[in-house]
Write a protein that holds these residues in place. Structure first.
Motif, PDB file in Angstrom:
ATOM      1  N   MET A 121       0.851  -1.197   0.000  1.00 37.89           N
ATOM      2  CA  MET A 121       0.000   0.000   0.000  1.00 37.89           C
ATOM      3  C   MET A 121       0.891   1.253   0.000  1.00 37.89           C
ATOM      4  SD  MET A 121      -2.840   1.011   2.871  1.00 37.89           S
ATOM      5  CE  MET A 121      -3.224  -0.705   3.167  1.00 37.89           C
ATOM      6  N   ALA A 122       0.725   2.122  -0.992  1.00 38.69           N
ATOM      7  CA  ALA A 122       1.603   3.295  -1.082  1.00 38.69           C
ATOM      8  C   ALA A 122       1.318   4.260   0.074  1.00 38.69           C
ATOM      9  CB  ALA A 122       1.364   3.997  -2.402  1.00 38.69           C
ATOM     10  N   GLU A 123       2.401   4.816   0.589  1.00 35.62           N
ATOM     11  CA  GLU A 123       2.234   5.784   1.680  1.00 35.62           C
ATOM     12  C   GLU A 123       2.769   7.144   1.230  1.00 35.62           C
ATOM     13  OE1 GLU A 123       4.126   4.225   5.193  1.00 35.62           O
ATOM     14  OE2 GLU A 123       2.182   3.407   5.827  1.00 35.62           O
ATOM     15  N   ILE A 124       2.162   8.203   1.706  1.00 27.74           N
ATOM     16  CA  ILE A 124       2.676   9.550   1.395  1.00 27.74           C
ATOM     17  C   ILE A 124       2.819  10.341   2.694  1.00 27.74           C
ATOM     18  CG2 ILE A 124       1.901   9.749  -0.991  1.00 27.74           C
ATOM     19  CD1 ILE A 124      -0.558  11.243  -0.049  1.00 27.74           C
ATOM     20  N   HIS A 125       3.748  11.305   2.673  1.00 21.96           N
ATOM     21  CA  HIS A 125       3.977  12.094   3.892  1.00 21.96           C
ATOM     22  C   HIS A 125       3.148  13.380   3.855  1.00 21.96           C
ATOM     23  CE1 HIS A 125       6.654  14.858   1.771  1.00 21.96           C
ATOM     24  NE2 HIS A 125       7.451  13.855   1.406  1.00 21.96           N
ATOM     25  N   GLY A 126       3.148  14.068   4.979  1.00 23.29           N
ATOM     26  CA  GLY A 126       2.320  15.262   5.128  1.00 23.29           C
ATOM     27  C   GLY A 126       2.596  16.331   4.088  1.00 23.29           C
ATOM     28  N   GLY A 127       3.866  16.467   3.688  1.00 22.24           N
ATOM     29  CA  GLY A 127       4.220  17.482   2.699  1.00 22.24           C
ATOM     30  C   GLY A 127       3.626  17.163   1.340  1.00 22.24           C
ATOM     31  N   GLN A 128       3.599  15.880   1.007  1.00 23.61           N
ATOM     32  CA  GLN A 128       3.007  15.492  -0.286  1.00 23.61           C
ATOM     33  C   GLN A 128       1.495  15.715  -0.281  1.00 23.61           C
ATOM     34  OE1 GLN A 128       4.854  11.604   0.078  1.00 23.61           O
ATOM     35  NE2 GLN A 128       5.887  11.889  -1.891  1.00 23.61           N
ATOM     36  N   ILE A 129       0.894  15.436   0.876  1.00 25.12           N
ATOM     37  CA  ILE A 129      -0.560  15.652   0.974  1.00 25.12           C
ATOM     38  C   ILE A 129      -0.873  17.144   0.802  1.00 25.12           C
ATOM     39  CG2 ILE A 129      -2.581  15.449   2.474  1.00 25.12           C
ATOM     40  CD1 ILE A 129      -1.067  13.140   3.920  1.00 25.12           C
ATOM     41  N   ALA A 130      -0.093  17.980   1.499  1.00 20.16           N
ATOM     42  CA  ALA A 130      -0.318  19.427   1.417  1.00 20.16           C
ATOM     43  C   ALA A 130      -0.190  19.910  -0.021  1.00 20.16           C
ATOM     44  CB  ALA A 130       0.684  20.158   2.320  1.00 20.16           C
ATOM     45  N   ALA A 131       0.862  19.445  -0.684  1.00 24.21           N
ATOM     46  CA  ALA A 131       1.117  19.904  -2.057  1.00 24.21           C
ATOM     47  C   ALA A 131      -0.006  19.471  -2.998  1.00 24.21           C
ATOM     48  CB  ALA A 131       2.454  19.363  -2.545  1.00 24.21           C
ATOM     49  N   ARG A 132      -0.477  18.263  -2.819  1.00 25.24           N
ATOM     50  CA  ARG A 132      -1.559  17.790  -3.704  1.00 25.24           C
ATOM     51  C   ARG A 132      -2.831  18.635  -3.509  1.00 25.24           C
ATOM     52  NH1 ARG A 132      -1.032  11.150  -3.710  1.00 25.24           N
ATOM     53  NH2 ARG A 132       1.188  11.141  -4.177  1.00 25.24           N
ATOM     54  N   GLN A 133      -3.115  18.986  -2.252  1.00 21.83           N
ATOM     55  CA  GLN A 133      -4.318  19.801  -2.013  1.00 21.83           C
ATOM     56  C   GLN A 133      -4.128  21.219  -2.575  1.00 21.83           C
ATOM     57  OE1 GLN A 133      -7.389  18.890  -0.791  1.00 21.83           O
ATOM     58  NE2 GLN A 133      -7.979  20.952  -1.417  1.00 21.83           N
ATOM     59  N   VAL A 176      13.031  27.994   3.562  1.00 26.72           N
ATOM     60  CA  VAL A 176      13.175  26.575   3.897  1.00 26.72           C
ATOM     61  C   VAL A 176      13.602  26.417   5.356  1.00 26.72           C
ATOM     62  CG1 VAL A 176      14.543  24.511   3.404  1.00 26.72           C
ATOM     63  CG2 VAL A 176      13.652  25.905   1.521  1.00 26.72           C
ATOM     64  N   ALA A 177      12.850  25.631   6.114  1.00 25.18           N
ATOM     65  CA  ALA A 177      13.136  25.454   7.540  1.00 25.18           C
ATOM     66  C   ALA A 177      12.377  24.253   8.074  1.00 25.18           C
ATOM     67  CB  ALA A 177      12.703  26.704   8.313  1.00 25.18           C
ATOM     68  N   GLY A 178      12.936  23.665   9.141  1.00 19.25           N
ATOM     69  CA  GLY A 178      12.240  22.588   9.823  1.00 19.25           C
ATOM     70  C   GLY A 178      11.113  23.159  10.664  1.00 19.25           C
ATOM     71  N   PRO A 179      10.063  22.426  10.900  1.00 15.19           N
ATOM     72  CA  PRO A 179       9.843  21.049  10.469  1.00 15.19           C
ATOM     73  C   PRO A 179       9.075  20.959   9.156  1.00 15.19           C
ATOM     74  CG  PRO A 179       8.146  21.676  12.025  1.00 15.19           C
ATOM     75  CD  PRO A 179       8.984  22.901  11.808  1.00 15.19           C
ATOM     76  N   MET A 180       9.277  21.947   8.255  1.00 10.70           N
ATOM     77  CA  MET A 180       8.437  22.012   7.053  1.00 10.70           C
ATOM     78  C   MET A 180       9.164  21.592   5.776  1.00 10.70           C
ATOM     79  SD  MET A 180       5.470  22.866   8.139  1.00 10.70           S
ATOM     80  CE  MET A 180       4.325  23.959   7.284  1.00 10.70           C
ATOM     81  N   ILE A 181      10.377  21.007   5.930  1.00 10.13           N
ATOM     82  CA  ILE A 181      11.140  20.657   4.713  1.00 10.13           C
ATOM     83  C   ILE A 181      10.294  19.750   3.806  1.00 10.13           C
ATOM     84  CG2 ILE A 181      13.282  19.637   3.815  1.00 10.13           C
ATOM     85  CD1 ILE A 181      14.138  21.826   5.609  1.00 10.13           C
ATOM     86  N   GLU A 182       9.539  18.851   4.405  1.00  8.84           N
ATOM     87  CA  GLU A 182       8.718  17.945   3.570  1.00  8.84           C
ATOM     88  C   GLU A 182       7.666  18.726   2.776  1.00  8.84           C
ATOM     89  OE1 GLU A 182       9.527  17.172   6.657  1.00  8.84           O
ATOM     90  OE2 GLU A 182      10.204  15.080   6.735  1.00  8.84           O
ATOM     91  N   LEU A 183       7.192  19.846   3.342  1.00 10.05           N
ATOM     92  CA  LEU A 183       6.208  20.629   2.569  1.00 10.05           C
ATOM     93  C   LEU A 183       6.867  21.253   1.340  1.00 10.05           C
ATOM     94  CD1 LEU A 183       4.163  20.555   5.142  1.00 10.05           C
ATOM     95  CD2 LEU A 183       3.221  22.533   3.956  1.00 10.05           C
ATOM     96  N   PHE A 184       8.092  21.755   1.532  1.00  8.96           N
ATOM     97  CA  PHE A 184       8.805  22.326   0.377  1.00  8.96           C
ATOM     98  C   PHE A 184       9.105  21.228  -0.641  1.00  8.96           C
ATOM     99  CE2 PHE A 184       9.696  25.543   3.649  1.00  8.96           C
ATOM    100  CZ  PHE A 184       9.406  26.691   2.947  1.00  8.96           C
ATOM    101  N   ALA A 185       9.563  20.079  -0.124  1.00  7.84           N
ATOM    102  CA  ALA A 185       9.888  18.966  -1.035  1.00  7.84           C
ATOM    103  C   ALA A 185       8.636  18.503  -1.774  1.00  7.84           C
ATOM    104  CB  ALA A 185      10.507  17.821  -0.244  1.00  7.84           C
TER     105      ALA A 185
END
Ligand SMILES: Cc1ncc(C[n+]2csc(CCOP(=O)(O)OP(=O)(O)O)c2C)c(N)n1
Length: 545
Positions: free
Chosen positions: A1-13, A26-35
């Motif tokens: 089952m594919a999993e996605i992280h919070g940053g990917q969810i945010a970007a898709r929305q 760019v800063a923690g803890p939001m690096i995943e949102l930028f990525a």
């Protein structure tokens, strides 16, 4: 089952909501949102300071009629975003800040950058929220984007506890939300009929235009009203909703118009200090206010009627109700008198506009900018002395084409507004005329602009200080260390630093060629103009009116 992280969810929305550009540092803890945003193909504008990013985002959103999005890290990154949130809410500009906060599980122990970010953001915002589960990030973003743009636009803060950002959840748990159709508020037909009667029988009718009318793109509908011979006055940022060369445009006789009118209809503006707290009108004047927020009916102005409606629809219906009717004021001396007063006020500055002196006088600089300004330009002005002169002298012909220090009088907005507006409207020339203090407060935007390919023209009116030397010489103790007067720095060097277009101007005849080259440069441009530190604006302060 594919999993996605919070940053990917945010970007898709964000993508699903039509947001293709986001701003941030760019800063923690939001690096995943930028990525996640980069992975999803969004244009991520890396800024040099969160305050700049927040102003860029709100200017971008205002042009696009969408929420401008700023992504920031925790602690000081979020505190840096409070000013743009406050400015957005006060100036009714759409901004969503997505801010990371310290990881749960360590709170109260002195966790890295621990801070009650929601509490800090709240008074600056029209809405705040906090993500409570990674799988719900899409839903939270959906809420934040909608709250920022619907009703009166403003600042919105969505907090992301750090431990929820990088967490992965099965893709199936994530549901993207789509925005509902939101219909525009239609006015009460009876109130429109009564307002039409008031305007028909008025001896001295006046239309006021605020930024809400610009946001509603009410220009064409308002034209049908003011074409009947009704004069209108705009707020400083609502300039261009109707082109400034409209024969009913009366900003240059604003005081006479406000004090003389017997029927006033305000579209999408507030009776705050910008309109004299609603106290500048003749006693007995009848005031109708059209606003999307009913609560706006309670202000310093004594209203006859508050019409809760979209400014464009209300203007359209009022125009239709008056079609074919002859206004009592038609052919009277009211509009002609205001036009004459405006011409007289403008003539008062004529000598200053043509002044050949060296050091250059600020009126002459602004006159040269006016001559070089393309009709479709977005115009930004900021400072004390120079902003006041630009407000009086520079025209706007484009809806939402005027930005300045706004309701809060905040310095440091001009340079980032120029970058955000240029990113939103790459086809438009963007010219920002800024005081040396104002430009300096956000000067690293020159680097951002060149790096991201947004190329505004910054005109730096360098009078060596905060209101030139006026405050240093006349309001501070004689001989005291310089705190309001600044060094005669060469701000054009900032453009050289990034291989932009740089011009240094000391003589009046050099201004126009420098501006023309800057407009054609296709690089970030700084036209640095040395102006007289002793020169003041005719007519006093912007803020004490
Ligand atoms: C954030 C913020 N800090 C301070 C002020 C107070 N202030 C008003 S105008 C101004 C600077 C004006 O100087 P400059 O930008 O050089 O323009 P000039 O008046 O010289 O044309 C300052 C610091 C403010 N309005 N906003």
């Amino acid at each position: 089952m594919a999993e996605i992280h919070g940053g990917q969810i945010a970007a898709r929305q964000l993508r699903a909501a039509g947001i293709d550009t986001v701003f941030g540092v760019v800063a923690g803890p939001m690096i995943e949102l930028f990525a996640g945003a980069q992975e999803a193909g969004l244009h991520v504008v890396g800024c040099r300071h969160e305050i700049n990013g927040g102003f860029m985002a709100q200017a971008w959103g205002y042009q696009k009629k969408k929420a401008g999005v700023l992504i920031v890290g925790s602690g000081p990154a979020l505190t840096n975003a409070i000013t743009p949130l406050y400015v957005a809410t006060a100036s009714a500009l759409p901004l969503v800040v997505l801010g990371g906060s310290a990881f749960g599980g360590t709170l109260g122990l002195g966790a890295f950058q621990e801070l009650d970010q929601l509490a800090l953001a709240k008074p600056a915002c029209k809405w705040t929220g906090q993500v409570d589960a990674t799988a719900r990030i899409a839903e939270w973003i959906h809420l934040a984007l909608g709250k920022a743009v619907e009703g009166r636009p403003g600042g919105v803060y969505l907090d992301f506890p750090g431990h929820l950002v990088g967490k992965r959840v099965p893709e199936e748990q994530v549901t993207l939300r789509s925005a509902p159709e939101v219909t525009r508020a239609f006015p009460d037909p009876d109130a429109i009929a009564r307002t039409a009667d008031l305007l028909e029988s008025a001896e001295r009718p006046l239309v006021l235009v605020g930024k809400g009318a610009a946001w509603a793109d009410a220009g064409p509908a308002l034209a049908k009203l003011v074409d009947l011979g009704i004069p209108y006055v705009t707020s400083p940022m609502a300039r261009g909703t109707l082109p400034d060369d409209h024969p009913s445009f009366a900003n240059a006789a604003r005081s006479q118009a406000l004090a003389g009118a017997d029927v006033i209809v305000m579209f999408g503006g507030r009776f705050n200090w910008i309109f004299g707290l609603g106290r500048r009108f003749a006693s007995g004047a009848k005031i109708v206010q059209v606003d999307v927020e009913a609560e706006e009916a309670f202000s310093g102005a004594t209203l006859t009627t508050a019409i809760v409606a979209d400014a464009a629809i209300a203007a359209e219906q009022l125009g239709a109700a008056l079609a074919g009717r002859k206004l009592r004021s038609a052919g009277s001396s009211w509009l002609a008198g205001l036009r004459a007063a405006a011409a007289k006020n403008e003539a008062g500055a004529e000598k200053a506009l043509a002044d050949d002196s060296i050091p250059i006088q600020p009126y002459r600089l602004v006159n040269e900018v006016k001559a070089a300004l393309p009709r479709d330009a977005i115009v930004i002005e900021e400072g004390e002395t120079i902003m006041g002169i630009c407000r009086a002298m520079l025209p706007s012909y484009r809806s939402r084409g005027r930005l300045n220090a706004g309701t809060t009088g905040c310095m440091g907005v001009g340079a980032p507004y120029a970058v955000g507006a240029k990113l939103a409207c790459p086809e438009a020339p963007v010219v920002a005329v800024l005081g040396d203090y104002a430009f300096g407060a956000a000067a690293m935007c020159v680097e951002t602009a060149q790096r991201v390919g947004a190329h505004p023209v910054f005109v730096v009116a360098n009078n060596e200080g905060i209101a030139g030397h006026m405050i240093q010489d006349h309001m501070l103790p004689p001989g005291s260390p310089r705190i309001a007067a600044l060094l005669p720095a060469r701000y054009d060097k900032l453009a050289e630093m990034v291989d932009g277009f740089a011009a240094h101007v000391e003589r009046p005849e050099q201004i126009r060629p420098a501006l023309e080259q800057a407009l054609a440069a296709d690089r970030v441009a700084v036209v640095h103009v040395r102006i007289d530190p002793k020169a003041v604006r005719l007519g006093g302060s912007n803020y004490l009116q």
